[in-house]
Each structure stands twice: as C-alpha cells, then as structure tokens.
Write a protein that holds these residues in place. Structure first.
Motif, mmCIF file in Angstrom:
data_model
loop_
_atom_site.group_PDB
_atom_site.id
_atom_site.type_symbol
_atom_site.label_atom_id
_atom_site.label_comp_id
_atom_site.label_asym_id
_atom_site.label_seq_id
_atom_site.Cartn_x
_atom_site.Cartn_y
_atom_site.Cartn_z
ATOM 1 N N ILE A 11 0.826 -1.203 0.000
ATOM 2 C CA ILE A 11 0.000 0.000 0.000
ATOM 3 C C ILE A 11 0.868 1.264 0.000
ATOM 4 C CG2 ILE A 11 -0.372 0.133 2.527
ATOM 5 C CD1 ILE A 11 -2.943 0.939 -0.253
ATOM 6 N N SER A 12 2.101 1.197 0.540
ATOM 7 C CA SER A 12 2.980 2.373 0.525
ATOM 8 C C SER A 12 3.374 2.717 -0.910
ATOM 9 C CB SER A 12 4.250 2.128 1.347
ATOM 10 O OG SER A 12 3.924 1.797 2.667
ATOM 11 N N GLU A 37 7.369 -4.800 -8.387
ATOM 12 C CA GLU A 37 6.885 -5.630 -7.277
ATOM 13 C C GLU A 37 7.397 -7.046 -7.482
ATOM 14 O OE1 GLU A 37 5.233 -5.687 -4.289
ATOM 15 O OE2 GLU A 37 5.451 -7.860 -4.467
ATOM 16 N N SER A 38 8.025 -7.606 -6.435
ATOM 17 C CA SER A 38 8.648 -8.920 -6.640
ATOM 18 C C SER A 38 7.627 -10.055 -6.736
ATOM 19 C CB SER A 38 9.676 -9.209 -5.549
ATOM 20 O OG SER A 38 9.100 -9.087 -4.294
ATOM 21 N N VAL A 45 0.730 -6.821 2.065
ATOM 22 C CA VAL A 45 0.028 -7.610 3.086
ATOM 23 C C VAL A 45 -1.492 -7.374 3.075
ATOM 24 C CG1 VAL A 45 2.094 -7.694 4.547
ATOM 25 C CG2 VAL A 45 0.356 -5.963 4.987
ATOM 26 N N SER A 62 -8.490 -3.637 9.100
ATOM 27 C CA SER A 62 -9.125 -2.315 9.187
ATOM 28 C C SER A 62 -8.017 -1.294 9.409
ATOM 29 C CB SER A 62 -10.082 -2.284 10.376
ATOM 30 O OG SER A 62 -9.407 -2.620 11.576
ATOM 31 N N VAL A 251 13.733 -6.392 -7.351
ATOM 32 C CA VAL A 251 14.850 -5.459 -7.555
ATOM 33 C C VAL A 251 16.016 -5.917 -6.683
ATOM 34 C CG1 VAL A 251 15.598 -3.062 -7.282
ATOM 35 C CG2 VAL A 251 13.308 -3.559 -8.151
ATOM 36 N N ASN A 438 6.448 1.066 6.304
ATOM 37 C CA ASN A 438 6.034 1.008 7.709
ATOM 38 C C ASN A 438 7.198 1.022 8.695
ATOM 39 O OD1 ASN A 438 7.099 -1.542 7.611
ATOM 40 N ND2 ASN A 438 5.150 -2.625 7.765
ATOM 41 N N ILE A 443 3.180 2.306 11.580
ATOM 42 C CA ILE A 443 3.117 0.974 10.970
ATOM 43 C C ILE A 443 1.758 0.715 10.318
ATOM 44 C CG2 ILE A 443 2.569 0.029 13.256
ATOM 45 C CD1 ILE A 443 3.795 -2.555 12.501
ATOM 46 N N VAL A 445 -1.922 1.119 8.213
ATOM 47 C CA VAL A 445 -2.234 1.397 6.810
ATOM 48 C C VAL A 445 -2.307 2.913 6.545
ATOM 49 C CG1 VAL A 445 -4.001 1.081 5.021
ATOM 50 C CG2 VAL A 445 -3.314 -0.851 6.447
HETATM 51 C C1 LIG Z 1 -0.872 -9.673 9.915
HETATM 52 C C2 LIG Z 1 -0.883 -8.163 9.868
HETATM 53 C C3 LIG Z 1 -1.971 -7.486 10.408
HETATM 54 C C4 LIG Z 1 -1.997 -6.081 10.355
HETATM 55 N N1 LIG Z 1 -3.098 -5.445 10.831
HETATM 56 C C5 LIG Z 1 -3.219 -4.108 10.635
HETATM 57 C C6 LIG Z 1 -4.444 -3.461 10.904
HETATM 58 O O1 LIG Z 1 -5.439 -4.083 11.292
HETATM 59 N N2 LIG Z 1 -4.523 -2.110 10.682
HETATM 60 C C7 LIG Z 1 -3.470 -1.406 10.182
HETATM 61 O O2 LIG Z 1 -3.592 -0.185 9.991
HETATM 62 N N3 LIG Z 1 -2.289 -2.001 9.899
HETATM 63 C C8 LIG Z 1 -2.143 -3.337 10.101
HETATM 64 N N4 LIG Z 1 -0.982 -3.963 9.763
HETATM 65 C C9 LIG Z 1 0.146 -3.161 9.280
HETATM 66 C C10 LIG Z 1 -0.015 -2.719 7.820
HETATM 67 O O3 LIG Z 1 -0.869 -3.587 7.137
HETATM 68 C C11 LIG Z 1 1.348 -2.709 7.127
HETATM 69 O O4 LIG Z 1 2.283 -1.978 7.880
HETATM 70 C C12 LIG Z 1 1.263 -2.095 5.719
HETATM 71 O O5 LIG Z 1 0.233 -2.673 4.969
HETATM 72 C C13 LIG Z 1 2.613 -2.233 5.045
HETATM 73 O O6 LIG Z 1 2.526 -1.783 3.703
HETATM 74 P P1 LIG Z 1 3.861 -1.577 2.854
HETATM 75 O O7 LIG Z 1 3.462 -1.259 1.480
HETATM 76 O O8 LIG Z 1 4.741 -0.604 3.548
HETATM 77 O O9 LIG Z 1 4.621 -2.966 2.948
HETATM 78 P P2 LIG Z 1 4.235 -4.393 2.355
HETATM 79 O O10 LIG Z 1 2.770 -4.605 2.364
HETATM 80 O O11 LIG Z 1 5.098 -5.354 3.094
HETATM 81 O O12 LIG Z 1 4.689 -4.295 0.843
HETATM 82 C C14 LIG Z 1 6.028 -4.332 0.430
HETATM 83 C C15 LIG Z 1 6.039 -4.963 -0.938
HETATM 84 O O13 LIG Z 1 7.363 -4.925 -1.460
HETATM 85 C C16 LIG Z 1 7.616 -6.120 -2.168
HETATM 86 N N5 LIG Z 1 9.070 -6.296 -2.211
HETATM 87 C C17 LIG Z 1 9.909 -6.640 -1.216
HETATM 88 N N6 LIG Z 1 11.192 -6.627 -1.638
HETATM 89 C C18 LIG Z 1 11.163 -6.248 -2.942
HETATM 90 C C19 LIG Z 1 12.167 -6.042 -3.932
HETATM 91 N N7 LIG Z 1 13.463 -6.179 -3.639
HETATM 92 N N8 LIG Z 1 11.790 -5.684 -5.188
HETATM 93 C C20 LIG Z 1 10.469 -5.511 -5.503
HETATM 94 N N9 LIG Z 1 9.482 -5.690 -4.577
HETATM 95 C C21 LIG Z 1 9.815 -6.053 -3.324
HETATM 96 C C22 LIG Z 1 6.886 -7.171 -1.370
HETATM 97 O O14 LIG Z 1 6.611 -8.308 -2.150
HETATM 98 C C23 LIG Z 1 5.627 -6.424 -0.940
HETATM 99 O O15 LIG Z 1 4.560 -6.608 -1.847
HETATM 100 C C24 LIG Z 1 -0.906 -5.368 9.793
HETATM 101 C C25 LIG Z 1 0.187 -6.057 9.277
HETATM 102 C C26 LIG Z 1 0.201 -7.435 9.295
HETATM 103 C C27 LIG Z 1 1.371 -8.181 8.700
#
Ligand SMILES: Cc1cc2nc3c(=O)[nH]c(=O)nc-3n(C[C@H](O)[C@H](O)[C@H](O)COP(=O)(O)OP(=O)(O)OC[C@H]3O[C@@H](n4cnc5c(N)ncnc54)[C@H](O)[C@@H]3O)c2cc1C
Length: 462
Positions: A11-12, A37-38, A45, A62, A251, A438, A443, A445
């Motif tokens: 989502i970031s 995206e890998s 997540v 949520s 990457v 995050n 951390i 969403v």
């Molecule tokens: C089980 C769980 C429950 C949660 N519950 C909540 C909640 O209820 N409410 C809330 O607000 N937050 C919650 N969180 C936290 C929140 O969901 C996460 O912090 C947030 O979604 C992280 O998003 P992101 O895009 O930063 O990272 P990620 O979702 O981890 O995305 C990173 C992406 O990068 C990709 N990637 C990694 N390395 C590489 C590379 N070298 N090259 C290309 N792509 C790569 C991965 O495949 C992944 O798709 C929860 C998290 C978890 C794990």
C-alpha cells in the motif's frame, strides 16, 4: 519527462504511484513511473479471501479512523460508500487472567483508567494495582528525561501487572512487539506528551475524555471496507497505468549514476531521475548497501517481527456459544502460543452471514517463530486446542486458513526517532532518493498511505 521508479507494490508503493498518477492528470506534471513488485500480486500484506460466505482478512482487517489518510484515499478513489465502521456498541475485549476471561473495564483508555467504579470493581487488576492507579492521580512518578520503553513508562505509573495484563497484549496486537522493547516516543507519543504536560497519565486522560465528550464526533474506532482491505489495493491499481506496473520483478540493486538512479531487476536495468524505495526497512537496507553502507546499517537496525494469522469459520452453534464483544487478548504470562483472537462477526458487519462465526487468531514475534516451520494443520490444531481451553470452543470449523507474514511488522525500538533523524540526514546525501513504508513514522495502513504520498511529493519537487 521525469522518470521515477517505485520499488515495492504494497500500500505504501501503490499510494506513491497513485499520487504520481494524480500529479500527471490533475496538474499536467511531465513524469512517468515504473512500479516494481517482486511477487505476482500487488497490495503487499493487504489480502482478502472470500470463503464460505465470509470475508477473511489475511493481513490488516481495518485501519484506525483517527488517522485520516487511508479513508481520504478511499474517498478519492470513489470508495466512500464502501467504508464501514467497527460496531463499537458491541466493543468489549476480554483478557485471559489465570485461565479465566475478564472483560476490560469500561472507561479504560488504552491502559489508563478514567472511570473509578468499573476499574475498582474489575477483577482484571489486584488491589495493589488499583491503589497505584488512585495514587498515580495525585503522586505521579518522575518524568523520564529521554526515550524509554513502553513497559518502563507504564511500570513507573502503574506497576508490572499493568504491563503484563494490558500494555504488552495491546501492543502485541498492534505492533506484534513487546512493551519492553518498543519506544514510547515512537509508538505512544501521546503518552510521552501527556506525562510531560500533566505528570499523571490518569489526569491527562480525564482531561482528554472531557474534551472528547464535548466534541460531537462519534466516529467508530476502526474503519474497513465492505469487501475487505484488498479492495483498497485493487481500487488503487485500477487507477494506475497498467504498463507502469511490473510484477514478478525483484529489484536486486539500485545505484546512483549520472545524476539519476539505475534500478536492476533480474537481467534488466533501467535509468530513472528518482527512486522511491517503498519496502520494509531491512529490504531497503539490502538495496542501498553498496551506495550507502551507513544508511543501510541504520535501516537494517530497524527490527521487524513476524506474525501468523489463522482464520476459522464456524456454524450457528459456535456463534451462539461465544461471548459478545470484539475478542480476547492473551498475556504472555498465560503461557499460550496464541496472543489474541478477534470475533470478526461482531467487530464488523458484512464479514460473516448471521448464522456463522468468524474468528481470527494471532501468533506474533517469538510465538510466531516458534511454530513457523509447523504445517498449517499443526498450527490450526494448536489454535483449536487453545480456543477450547480459553473459550470452551469444541466445534469443528467449517474452514480454516493460515497466513504467514515473515518480518512484516516494524518494531520501533527505544531511540527510533533519533535513528530516523540520522536516516534523514543520510538520505539527503543521495539526491533523488525517497523512502516510504512502515519502518519509519507509523506501521498502520493510514501511515503507510501518507508515507507513499509524501515520498511522491518529495521526488516530484526535486
Ligand atoms: C498480519 C498483519 C496485520 C496487520 N493489521 C493491521 C491493521 O489491522 N490495521 C493497520 O492499519 N495495519 C495493520 N498492519 C500493518 C499494515 O498492514 C502494514 O504496515 C502495511 O500494509 C505495510 O505496507 P507496505 O506497502 O509498507 O509494505 P508491504 O505490504 O510489506 O509491501 C512491500 C512490498 O514490497 C515487495 N518487495 C519486497 N522486496 C522487494 C524487492 N526487492 N523488489 C520488488 N518488490 C519487493 C513485497 O513483495 C511487498 O509486496 C498489519 C500487518 C500485518 C502483517
């Protein structure tokens, strides 16, 4: 034409891409982007499955309503009518205390009591802790000089029982971490401020409560989407330029070159003017280890914990046998592997048919690692045995799903904010680089949405 790479399609990264897309169409900015995206799927997540009439979340279920950025994004995407609030009228959480479930008393704001009678009558705390709560109002402890762990702050005000029975289980649920290692200033900045302003956390919360009851807003504590959180990721993807999205592209390296950046994924390398690294901090560290070993060291020092969620669907009898409320928290001292279970069918509407129960159980940190290598069937067996011990739930589930998230949740340790300042100084030495995700300033969403949007703003301004 400015070319921007986004690495990471959670989502970031998606929020960064959406902000760039908006700049292109609304302000006519001359730019193009490529998102790498890998995995084969975008959304990170954020993953939802529809099983047996239920909507089951594998990751977040949520987001906290108080932080507006995720809901703002939903509105911008035309998903306003899809937003649903938690059923707060049924909000009740139970804590397992010596094998018995005790409801969290009314008026407990996070872990600070604001109503004397319910807390005084509750069997959640011993008399010793209750006396400390009363004493804290008039004789608060000294104020900490610098950052400290959440456990240390809570212990100073209310003693170790409060850490064990409330602070630790609540933080396990949100951060997948332990109160003894998480930074107050990064994780609960309001508590640090309240201590500075009022000395007593109890007095500060009473003042906050008075303010809240004066304001008319009765927003639900949590917000979600009718069809689940993955809908948010899908709606963002639908607004992006398909040819800009490269999935299955891991990457391996990024390198500054000729005033820009070279991004290498598989056998392909491409040149960009700027790059947004939207990855968990340790993965960002790997990419930056050659061009800035110092920055990579700081990023790698941000710890992450793993978690496992287990979704279980049950029939009518199980639903009727479960207590009302949002779910249970299990303090580590109870010696179980599971640290929490949510009664999803009560927490949100649209999640399960009326005659079904939907439970989501959590293993986090060391508890998740301890069962990591187990098969799904073994993990489900542990969950079922513990649900039987805690809730007397013997029924056969109609379905069970296990989701494992390796090192997905950032742990902001003591000194995290100082580390962020060092990271920012080092990042500024690498023009055209932005960080999102995050690992930095939240951390949840909504924080991740904001981090992606801010990273996009930064690289466009360059
Ligand atoms: C089980 C769980 C429950 C949660 N519950 C909540 C909640 O209820 N409410 C809330 O607000 N937050 C919650 N969180 C936290 C929140 O969901 C996460 O912090 C947030 O979604 C992280 O998003 P992101 O895009 O930063 O990272 P990620 O979702 O981890 O995305 C990173 C992406 O990068 C990709 N990637 C990694 N390395 C590489 C590379 N070298 N090259 C290309 N792509 C790569 C991965 O495949 C992944 O798709 C929860 C998290 C978890 C794990």
């Amino acid at each position: 034409m400015k070319r921007i790479a986004i690495i990471g399609g959670g989502i970031s990264g998606l929020s960064a891409a959406y902000a760039l897309e908006e700049k292109r169409y609304n302000s006519g900015a001359s730019l193009e982007y490529v998102l790498y995206e890998s995995s084969p799927q975008l959304g990170g997540v954020l993953r939802t499955e529809q099983i047996d009439g239920c909507i089951l979340e594998a990751g977040p279920d949520s987001f906290i309503t108080e932080k507006p950025w995720a809901a703002d994004l939903c509105h911008a995407l035309g998903l306003g009518d899809q937003l649903i609030g938690s059923n707060d009228a049924h909000r009740k959480t139970y804590i397992l205390v010596r094998g018995r479930l005790v409801a969290m008393p009314d008026g407990l704001m996070f872990m600070v009591p604001t109503k004397i009678l319910p807390t005084g009558l509750s069997s959640l705390f011993s008399w010793k802790t209750k006396l400390r709560m009363a004493r804290e109002l008039f004789h608060p402890p000294h104020v900490a000089a610098g950052d400290e762990s959440v456990a240390s702050l809570v212990e100073r005000h209310y003693g170790t029982e409060m850490v064990d029975r409330l602070a630790d289980p609540l933080l396990s649920g949100v951060y997948g971490g332990e109160a003894a290692s998480l930074s107050v200033r990064a994780v609960l900045p309001r508590f640090a401020e309240m201590e500075r302003a009022h000395g007593s956390l109890g007095k500060a919360m009473l003042a906050a409560r008075r303010k809240m009851s004066r304001s008319s807003g009765k927003a639900p504590l949590f917000t979600s989407l009718k069809n689940g959180m993955q809908h948010l990721a899908e709606a963002v993807v639908a607004r992006l330029t398909p040819s800009s999205l490269v999935t299955g592209a891991h990457v391996q390296a990024i390198q500054p070159e000729a005033g820009g950046w070279v991004v290498s994924a598989g056998l392909q390398s491409d040149h960009f003017d700027a790059v947004i690294v939207a990855l968990p901090a340790p993965a960002a560290a790997q990419l930056l280890s050659i061009c800035s070993p110092e920055l990579a060291r700081e990023l790698a020092a941000i710890a992450y914990s793993s978690s496992i969620t287990v979704g279980l669907g049950y029939g009518r009898d199980a639903r009727q046998s479960l207590p009302p409320g949002f779910g249970i928290l299990v303090p580590r001292s109870e010696g179980k592997r599971m640290l929490a279970a949510t009664f999803v069918h009560n927490k949100f509407s649209y999640r399960a048919p009326e005659d079904r129960a939907l439970l989501r159980c959590f293993f986090v940190g060391a508890n998740a690692e301890s069962v990591w290598e187990f098969s799904d069937a073994e993990i489900v067996a542990i969950v079922r045995s513990e649900l039987q011990q805690i809730l007397g739930l013997r029924a056969e589930p109609r379905f069970a799903r296990v989701y494992k998230w390796k090192s997905a949740m950032a742990q902001y340790g003591v000194g995290h904010l100082e580390r962020l300042e060092r990271i920012e100084r080092l990042r500024q030495r690498l023009p055209g680089l932005a960080l999102a995700g995050n690992g930095y300033r939240g951390i949840g969403v909504p924080d991740c949405v904001r981090s992606g949007r801010d990273a996009a703003e930064l690289v466009v301004r360059l």
